[in-house]
Design an enzyme around this catalytic site. Structure first.
Site, PDB file in Angstrom:
ATOM      1  N   ASP A 311       0.843  -1.156  -0.141  1.00 51.99           N
ATOM      2  CA  ASP A 311       0.027   0.064   0.014  1.00 51.99           C
ATOM      3  C   ASP A 311       0.824   1.176   0.006  1.00 51.99           C
ATOM      4  O   ASP A 311       0.609   2.204   0.725  1.00 51.99           O
ATOM      5  CB  ASP A 311      -1.018  -0.032   1.279  1.00 51.99           C
ATOM      6  CG  ASP A 311      -2.165   1.035   1.164  1.00 51.99           C
ATOM      7  OD1 ASP A 311      -2.260   1.541   0.025  1.00 51.99           O
ATOM      8  OD2 ASP A 311      -2.491   1.279   2.275  1.00 51.99           O
ATOM      9  N   ARG A 315       0.532   9.206   0.753  1.00 56.04           N
ATOM     10  CA  ARG A 315      -0.633   9.383   1.757  1.00 56.04           C
ATOM     11  C   ARG A 315      -0.110   8.538   2.840  1.00 56.04           C
ATOM     12  O   ARG A 315      -0.236   8.825   4.017  1.00 56.04           O
ATOM     13  CB  ARG A 315      -1.776   9.110   1.538  1.00 56.04           C
ATOM     14  CG  ARG A 315      -2.358   7.575   1.076  1.00 56.04           C
ATOM     15  CD  ARG A 315      -3.511   7.125   0.833  1.00 56.04           C
ATOM     16  NE  ARG A 315      -3.653   5.833   0.327  1.00 56.04           N
ATOM     17  CZ  ARG A 315      -3.431   5.550  -0.952  1.00 56.04           C
ATOM     18  NH1 ARG A 315      -3.216   6.387  -1.724  1.00 56.04           N
ATOM     19  NH2 ARG A 315      -3.406   4.316  -1.331  1.00 56.04           N
ATOM     20  N   ASN A 316       0.809   7.425   2.613  1.00 51.59           N
ATOM     21  CA  ASN A 316       1.192   6.629   3.610  1.00 51.59           C
ATOM     22  C   ASN A 316       2.641   6.623   3.889  1.00 51.59           C
ATOM     23  O   ASN A 316       3.582   5.861   4.389  1.00 51.59           O
ATOM     24  CB  ASN A 316       1.051   5.197   3.300  1.00 51.59           C
ATOM     25  CG  ASN A 316      -0.435   4.733   3.331  1.00 51.59           C
ATOM     26  OD1 ASN A 316      -1.016   5.287   4.209  1.00 51.59           O
ATOM     27  ND2 ASN A 316      -0.838   3.545   2.425  1.00 51.59           N
ATOM     28  N   ASP A 329       2.280   2.869   8.019  1.00 50.61           N
ATOM     29  CA  ASP A 329       0.826   2.093   7.505  1.00 50.61           C
ATOM     30  C   ASP A 329       1.272   0.864   6.885  1.00 50.61           C
ATOM     31  O   ASP A 329       1.243   0.495   5.756  1.00 50.61           O
ATOM     32  CB  ASP A 329       0.142   2.783   6.452  1.00 50.61           C
ATOM     33  CG  ASP A 329      -0.800   3.876   7.284  1.00 50.61           C
ATOM     34  OD1 ASP A 329      -1.953   3.164   7.788  1.00 50.61           O
ATOM     35  OD2 ASP A 329      -0.699   4.844   7.381  1.00 50.61           O
TER      36      ASP A 329
END
Length: 460
Positions: A311, A315-316, A329
């Site tokens: 992932d 954003r992570n 994350d």
């Protein structure tokens, strides 16, 4: 007895208190986490740093034990006393031989959706119906709980309106207590040392708070739902194995009101918002390359440990106070495997083969290419104006995004190499890091400045 020898970087747990250190020694309390800075300095002494106070000093090898990673074990449970759908008579059988305070929780067969707390007291088993009222659980309509973990925690300390406090969980066959394992390995933190501040984020799983743990600024992810907490326990066990300057560091977990995951606080938030709110007038291409390199080094480390992130996206990635980018994350992270599961996949970041559940480090490399595009477009949404369905179809047909405006040609060719259709033709993170290092050399203001420090002058 042979003296234990540890390498620099090893994390250790203090076995007892050392409150009156001699000159040059480090003060610590039982359970504190210390990081070894220098290999054996003779006579069993090591130089170490206190993970919370940041103080440095000497410790003896006999006063600490190594902080172990938690083995990834599907039988680890935050609710080892939960037996699922079993009948009342079965519960009574399981609570033999009778012992005051021995207990278990089962699903109610007669009232689907409710639970039953079964407690052994004075030679018999009492069954308490646990009802759902306004999304909370209660036995007596006086005391309400968000989840079973909270309820058991409360009745283990208070008798309340039940016949006895809960003294001993009857573990389900095959289940192991996560609390015991976390405590044994040094990852269970003390709720009394945590101060919670304001909310800094809301996820579908719960809230993220700013806080302080023994003087250190931390981020605290609180997961209240039992089932989600159990899933996040897996993320936590992954994080106990990972120590790198470009991965967000786990300090430990607290079991209270569900699960609290405590990590270092990344003051400047996630990378996508960081770039969007500053833009090209503030951040130049050298600084963008620095971020790209930070993430690449974190991913190279994951690659070396055979972990697949699954992932990876801006954003992570979180940005620290001194503008270092760190990967976070690990909710979808798995040891390199083809195991399929039903996690929702972020289509725009996911390699074509990974959409068919074939994950590998090379599918992370694809996502890294998309993350590079996000960095050099200052946080734009990838595949602008395209629906997910279009992205899937077009990418499958060979479409690849154009270079962002003013993106160095060398960086765009790296992106395209990450998006090779054949996974084996994509570079490794190790190779990507070498190429980014060279790219940074080209853009740095002075010769040999590839070891450029982070731009500490970036406005907040």
């Amino acid at each position: 007895m042979s003296v234990k020898s540890w390498a620099a970087g090893t994390q250790c747990v203090a076995k007892g208190d050392h409150r009156k250190p001699k000159s040059g020694e480090l003060a610590f309390r039982k359970g504190d986490i210390l990081t070894i800075l220098d290999a054996d300095m003779g006579k069993g002494y090591y130089k170490a740093r206190h993970n919370v106070t940041g103080e440095e000093g000497l410790i003896t090898s006999t006063s600490v034990r190594e902080r172990e990673a938690i083995r990834i074990d599907p039988s680890l449970s935050l609710m080892p006393w939960f037996h699922g759908k079993i009948s009342g008579p079965e519960a009574v059988c399981k609570l033999r031989p009778v012992e005051d305070g021995l207990f278990l929780v089962r699903e109610s067969i007669r009232h689907p959706g409710d639970y039953v707390l079964c407690v052994s007291v004075s030679g018999e088993v009492i069954h308490y119906r646990v009802m759902y009222r306004d999304n909370k659980l209660t036995i007596d309509n006086m005391q309400y709980f968000y989840n079973l973990i909270d309820m058991i925690e409360f009745y283990s300390k208070n008798k309340g309106s039940i016949a006895t406090t809960l003294l001993k969980p009857k573990e389900k066959e095959g289940a192991k207590s996560a609390e015991l394992e976390l405590s044994k390995t040094g990852w269970l933190l003390d709720i009394r040392r945590l101060t919670l501040g304001e909310t800094i984020g809301e996820g579908e799983f719960g809230a993220v708070y700013e806080g302080e743990y023994m003087g250190q600024k931390v981020a605290v992810k609180n997961i209240k739902c039992d089932v989600t907490a159990q899933a996040f326990l897996q993320e936590t066990t992954v994080m106990t194995k990972l120590q790198h300057k470009n991965l967000v560091r786990l300090l430990g977990v607290i079991l209270h009101n569900g699960l609290h995951i405590v990590t270092e606080l990344m003051v400047k938030g996630n990378l996508v918002n960081f770039l969007r709110t500053r833009g090209r007038s503030v951040i130049n291409s050298v600084q963008l390359l620095r971020f790209a390199l930070d993430v690449c080094e974190g991913m190279e480390y994951l690659e070396s440990k055979r972990f697949v992130h699954r992932d990876l996206a801006a954003r992570n990635v979180l940005v620290s106070d001194d503008s270092v980018a760190k990967v976070s994350d690990f909710g979808l992270t798995k040891v390199d495997s083809k195991a399929s599961d039903h996690a929702k996949l972020p289509v725009k970041w996911t390699a074509p083969e990974a959409l068919k559940k074939e994950f590998s480090t090379k599918s992370d490399v694809w996502s890294y290419g998309v993350l590079l595009w996000e960095i050099f477009s200052y946080g734009r949404q990838p595949y602008p104006k395209m629906s997910l369905k279009e992205v899937k179809e077009k990418v499958e047909e060979g479409y690849r995004m154009e270079a962002p405006e003013d993106c160095p040609p060398g960086v765009y060719s790296l992106m395209k190499s990450c998006w090779e259709k054949e996974p084996r033709r994509r570079p490794s993170f190790h190779k990507l890091r070498e190429k980014l290092d060279r790219e940074l050399g080209k853009h740095s203001p002075s010769p040999g400045a590839t070891g450029i420090q982070h731009p500490l002058f970036l406005p907040d």
